[in-house]
Scaffold this motif. Sequence first.
Motif, PDB file in Angstrom:
ATOM      1  N   VAL A 104      16.256  26.990   4.457  1.00 57.46           N
ATOM      2  CA  VAL A 104      16.849  25.772   5.005  1.00 57.46           C
ATOM      3  C   VAL A 104      16.922  25.897   6.516  1.00 57.46           C
ATOM      4  N   ARG A 105      16.365  24.911   7.211  1.00 55.04           N
ATOM      5  CA  ARG A 105      16.442  24.858   8.660  1.00 55.04           C
ATOM      6  C   ARG A 105      17.540  23.860   9.040  1.00 55.04           C
ATOM      7  N   SER A 106      18.674  24.393   9.457  1.00 55.74           N
ATOM      8  CA  SER A 106      19.810  23.546   9.801  1.00 55.74           C
ATOM      9  C   SER A 106      19.831  23.250  11.286  1.00 55.74           C
ATOM     10  N   SER A 113      17.485  18.612  10.162  1.00 59.69           N
ATOM     11  CA  SER A 113      17.575  19.662   9.138  1.00 59.69           C
ATOM     12  C   SER A 113      16.558  19.388   8.031  1.00 59.69           C
ATOM     13  N   VAL A 114      15.847  20.430   7.623  1.00 57.40           N
ATOM     14  CA  VAL A 114      14.825  20.299   6.583  1.00 57.40           C
ATOM     15  C   VAL A 114      14.864  21.519   5.671  1.00 57.40           C
ATOM     16  N   VAL A 115      14.166  21.404   4.548  1.00 49.66           N
ATOM     17  CA  VAL A 115      14.008  22.517   3.612  1.00 49.66           C
ATOM     18  C   VAL A 115      12.550  22.951   3.630  1.00 49.66           C
ATOM     19  N   ILE A 152       4.080  17.617   4.912  1.00 53.37           N
ATOM     20  CA  ILE A 152       5.430  17.171   5.242  1.00 53.37           C
ATOM     21  C   ILE A 152       5.876  16.021   4.339  1.00 53.37           C
ATOM     22  N   GLY A 153       7.118  16.091   3.882  1.00 59.20           N
ATOM     23  CA  GLY A 153       7.702  14.980   3.141  1.00 59.20           C
ATOM     24  C   GLY A 153       7.880  13.771   4.038  1.00 59.20           C
ATOM     25  N   ALA A 154       7.930  12.584   3.428  1.00 64.90           N
ATOM     26  CA  ALA A 154       7.945  11.330   4.194  1.00 64.90           C
ATOM     27  C   ALA A 154       9.144  11.240   5.135  1.00 64.90           C
ATOM     28  N   VAL A 189      13.225  15.392  -2.205  1.00 62.47           N
ATOM     29  CA  VAL A 189      11.974  16.066  -1.850  1.00 62.47           C
ATOM     30  C   VAL A 189      11.340  15.476  -0.606  1.00 62.47           C
ATOM     31  N   ASP A 190      11.704  14.267  -0.252  1.00 68.59           N
ATOM     32  CA  ASP A 190      11.144  13.657   0.950  1.00 68.59           C
ATOM     33  C   ASP A 190      11.540  14.409   2.221  1.00 68.59           C
ATOM     34  N   SER A 191      12.564  15.260   2.122  1.00 72.39           N
ATOM     35  CA  SER A 191      12.986  16.054   3.282  1.00 72.39           C
ATOM     36  C   SER A 191      12.443  17.482   3.224  1.00 72.39           C
ATOM     37  N   PHE A 192      11.540  17.752   2.276  1.00 70.28           N
ATOM     38  CA  PHE A 192      10.935  19.076   2.156  1.00 70.28           C
ATOM     39  C   PHE A 192       9.702  19.190   3.057  1.00 70.28           C
ATOM     40  N   ILE A 193       9.433  20.419   3.484  1.00 69.06           N
ATOM     41  CA  ILE A 193       8.184  20.756   4.168  1.00 69.06           C
ATOM     42  C   ILE A 193       7.512  21.838   3.335  1.00 69.06           C
ATOM     43  N   PHE A 194       6.327  21.541   2.814  1.00 69.94           N
ATOM     44  CA  PHE A 194       5.623  22.460   1.917  1.00 69.94           C
ATOM     45  C   PHE A 194       4.613  23.291   2.707  1.00 69.94           C
TER      46      PHE A 194
END
Length: 386
Positions: A104-106, A113-115, A152-154, A189-194
């Motif tokens: 988690v990037r806070s 902030s993203v995951v 990247i999530g939307a 999941v839209d806030s996830f970065i894969f």
Amino acid sequence: MSWGDLWALAWRGLTRRPVRTLLTALGITVAVASMVVFLSLGEGIRKVFTSELGGIGPDVQVSLSGFTQGFAPQPNLPETAVADIQKLATELKITSVTPVVMSVRSSLDVSQSVVLYGLPAAQGISTVFPKIVPATGRALIATDEGQKVAVIGAKAAENLRLKVGSTLNLTRRSSVKVIGVLAPESGLVDSFIFLPLRTLQDAEGATGRVSLVALKLENPRDSRAVATTLAKRLNLEASTQSDFLSFVERALRISDAVRFGISLIALIVGGLAVANTVMMGVFERTREFGTLRAIGARPGFVRTLVLTESLLLALAGGVGGIILGLAGIWGVNLYTQNLAGIDAAALTPRLTLLALGISVLLGLLSGLLPSRSASRISITDALGRI
């Protein structure tokens, strides 16, 4: 005297001092509204997890410490556990075994902030999240493993102002290139970065370790039995989606208790304001109550009249609090929709009933002392006052 007449008489008593009554009602309104907004956050998050998690994510996830580290566990599970699980895949009817690294990037700015979600590029994002498809660019492919690329999530792309071809800094020494932006699908999941598994492991300094292993089953209904078997044989924590929802529910109950405790302070202040207003009314109308007693009114009638005034005042504040709370919920959801694409607050029927119930209780408790004082007024003393 009918109940309608009693309520009309109580309303007339309150409206004799309209400014004082209005200010007291506003105090209760603000107190109830704050409680509604605070508790609506828990209700909204429950809805988000229940509706969105049911169709996404793994059927079973295996980790070293379960949910004790929260939603995104540290990468402390040896990667050798993946091979151990794969040996049992045929027996337990596991269709896919996906090692995952999460981080988690806070940020002080919540929108930043993203995951970070790392998984084998060869398996792809659809292995764990089958409904997700790229809107622009492409998804991860096998040749991306170990490469400095990301999908990247939307909502993450919108908040971080990224697009295909942009550079994303993971750490001071590590950055990746955006090769795809996903179509909006889920507020979570839209806030996830894969990222490819090895890429995130290198950035986190977690070579040879993963956060969890995500499993998909031939029959998701067998998830409880599979989780129990894996936990016994591998001496690891194996959790199902229902376990995660239970963990979220427990966490939300604790946070609900904290938020209610904060709201309770405002509610107590509002209750004292009601008691003060009604008590002042009793003092100012001592002669009136004495006259009622002199023409035959029983002490119980006077007590009921004062309690009705207190209840009416609290109910007015409670209804106003729900209306003001709705405005607050709308504002919260407007912010969270822009932030993460979810409605984080919700006014449910049980929350509405709770707000009204507390308002009634507040009115009854606040009116106990004033009503007792009014019912014990001496007729001679009351009529003797100027």
